[in-house]
Design an enzyme around this catalytic site. Structure first.
Site, PDB file in Angstrom:
ATOM      1  N   GLY A  44       0.810   9.907  10.130  1.00 39.63           N
ATOM      2  CA  GLY A  44       1.052  11.517   9.937  1.00 39.63           C
ATOM      3  C   GLY A  44       0.907  12.356  11.357  1.00 39.63           C
ATOM      4  N   SER A  45       1.171  11.586  12.401  1.00 43.54           N
ATOM      5  CA  SER A  45       1.041  12.138  13.570  1.00 43.54           C
ATOM      6  C   SER A  45       2.236  13.208  13.814  1.00 43.54           C
ATOM      7  CB  SER A  45       1.078  11.135  14.666  1.00 43.54           C
ATOM      8  OG  SER A  45       2.197  10.585  15.019  1.00 43.54           O
ATOM      9  N   ASN A  46       3.280  12.730  13.340  1.00 45.02           N
ATOM     10  CA  ASN A  46       4.528  13.783  13.564  1.00 45.02           C
ATOM     11  C   ASN A  46       4.258  14.884  12.550  1.00 45.02           C
ATOM     12  OD1 ASN A  46       6.947  12.716  15.059  1.00 45.02           O
ATOM     13  ND2 ASN A  46       6.226  10.772  14.061  1.00 45.02           N
ATOM     14  N   MET A 122       8.197   5.910   4.346  1.00 45.71           N
ATOM     15  CA  MET A 122       8.640   4.582   4.353  1.00 45.71           C
ATOM     16  C   MET A 122       9.212   4.124   3.277  1.00 45.71           C
ATOM     17  SD  MET A 122       7.770   4.352   7.290  1.00 45.71           S
ATOM     18  CE  MET A 122       7.508   2.892   8.103  1.00 45.71           C
ATOM     19  N   ARG A 123       9.920   5.075   2.312  1.00 48.12           N
ATOM     20  CA  ARG A 123      10.667   4.502   1.144  1.00 48.12           C
ATOM     21  C   ARG A 123      12.234   4.882   1.395  1.00 48.12           C
ATOM     22  NH1 ARG A 123       7.854   1.303  -1.327  1.00 48.12           N
ATOM     23  NH2 ARG A 123       9.298   1.601  -3.141  1.00 48.12           N
ATOM     24  N   ASN A 139      15.135  13.384   9.072  1.00 50.86           N
ATOM     25  CA  ASN A 139      14.309  12.037   9.131  1.00 50.86           C
ATOM     26  C   ASN A 139      14.393  11.864  10.808  1.00 50.86           C
ATOM     27  OD1 ASN A 139      12.967   9.877   8.293  1.00 50.86           O
ATOM     28  ND2 ASN A 139      14.810   8.402   8.995  1.00 50.86           N
ATOM     29  N   HIS A 141      13.769   8.642  13.576  1.00 54.36           N
ATOM     30  CA  HIS A 141      13.789   7.168  13.292  1.00 54.36           C
ATOM     31  C   HIS A 141      13.469   6.661  14.631  1.00 54.36           C
ATOM     32  CE1 HIS A 141      15.075   3.315  11.995  1.00 54.36           C
ATOM     33  NE2 HIS A 141      15.933   3.130  13.253  1.00 54.36           N
TER      34      HIS A 141
END
Ligand code: GRF
Length: 223
Positions: A44-46, A122-123, A139, A141
């Site tokens: 959860g750093s983002n 991650m889904r 998102n 990436h």
């Protein structure tokens, strides 16, 4: 001092937020702050970088809710510390991806989220989620898309021998890692790099571009 090792090339250039812009910004177009529903699976750093950008006034939005799918994810500790409501939707409790996404949409709607921000989710998501928030799902990436799509992107880049990699914020479409690109940062791969050192430098750039990309995407949206 800015060095090649420390910094990165970010595109489009980030203007100081709140300054003059050729595009309308959230400040100029919205009567209330845009509400973000953030989805995360791990550290959860983002997520925290986005919340901090809001606290520092860089991003004129609010985080309505955090959804996480792994009950032991450390992102929950960040959410607790930051006072963000957090809802666990454990994917193992749902028979299909669509049923999980239906539950996610239910939570996002009940927290009145305007935009969906996948930050280490991650889904794979389905049209159930994507169509519920048309053009409003983002998102991040860890590669310079369209290179190195899919899982283990940093490892893919590292093993390929490229000298420059980076990170990308993009709109989410049904094809994985394929939607329109909002912002990218390029990060050099150094001869001295390990997977870990490269990942650490990539994350520094992710934390810079995600809040900025959200501001850009939201400012160009229909709010
Ligand atoms: C990031 O590297 C992001 O690019 C990828 O997952 C990672 C999440 O990191 N999609 P964190 O949980 O935000 O620290």
């Amino acid at each position: 001092m800015t060095t090649w090792e420390q910094d990165a090339l970010i595109s489009p250039p980030i203007r100081p937020m709140g300054g003059p812009s050729e595009h309308p910004t959230v400040n100029q177009t919205a009567t209330r702050r845009v509400r973000l529903g953030i989805m995360a699976s791990g550290s959860g750093s983002n997520f925290e970088a986005i919340v901090q950008a809001i606290h520092s006034g860089q991003l004129n939005a609010e985080v309505a809710v955090l959804i996480y799918n792994n009950p032991t994810a450390t992102v929950i500790e960040r959410a607790t510390r930051l006072g963000i409501p957090a809802i666990c939707l454990d994917h193992r409790q749902f028979a299909t991806r669509e049923l999980l996404d239906q539950a996610i949409v239910g939570v996002l709607v009940s927290y009145q989220a305007d935009w969906v921000v996948m930050a280490g989710w991650m889904r794979i998501v389905t049209p159930v989620l994507i169509n519920a928030f048309p053009n409003r799902v983002l998102n991040i990436h860890p590669s310079l898309l369209p290179s190195f799509k899919g899982s283990r992107a940093i490892e893919q880049a590292f093993q390929s021998g490229v000298k420059i990699t980076g990170c990308t914020v993009h709109h989410v479409v049904t094809e994985v890692d394929s939607g329109d690109i909002v912002m990218q940062a390029a990060v050099p791969v150094l001869d001295s790099d390990t997977l870990e050192t490269l990942q650490a430098r990539l994350q520094i750039q992710e934390h810079k571009i995600y809040p900025a990309a959200i501001a850009i995407a939201v400012g160009l949206g229909i709010l």
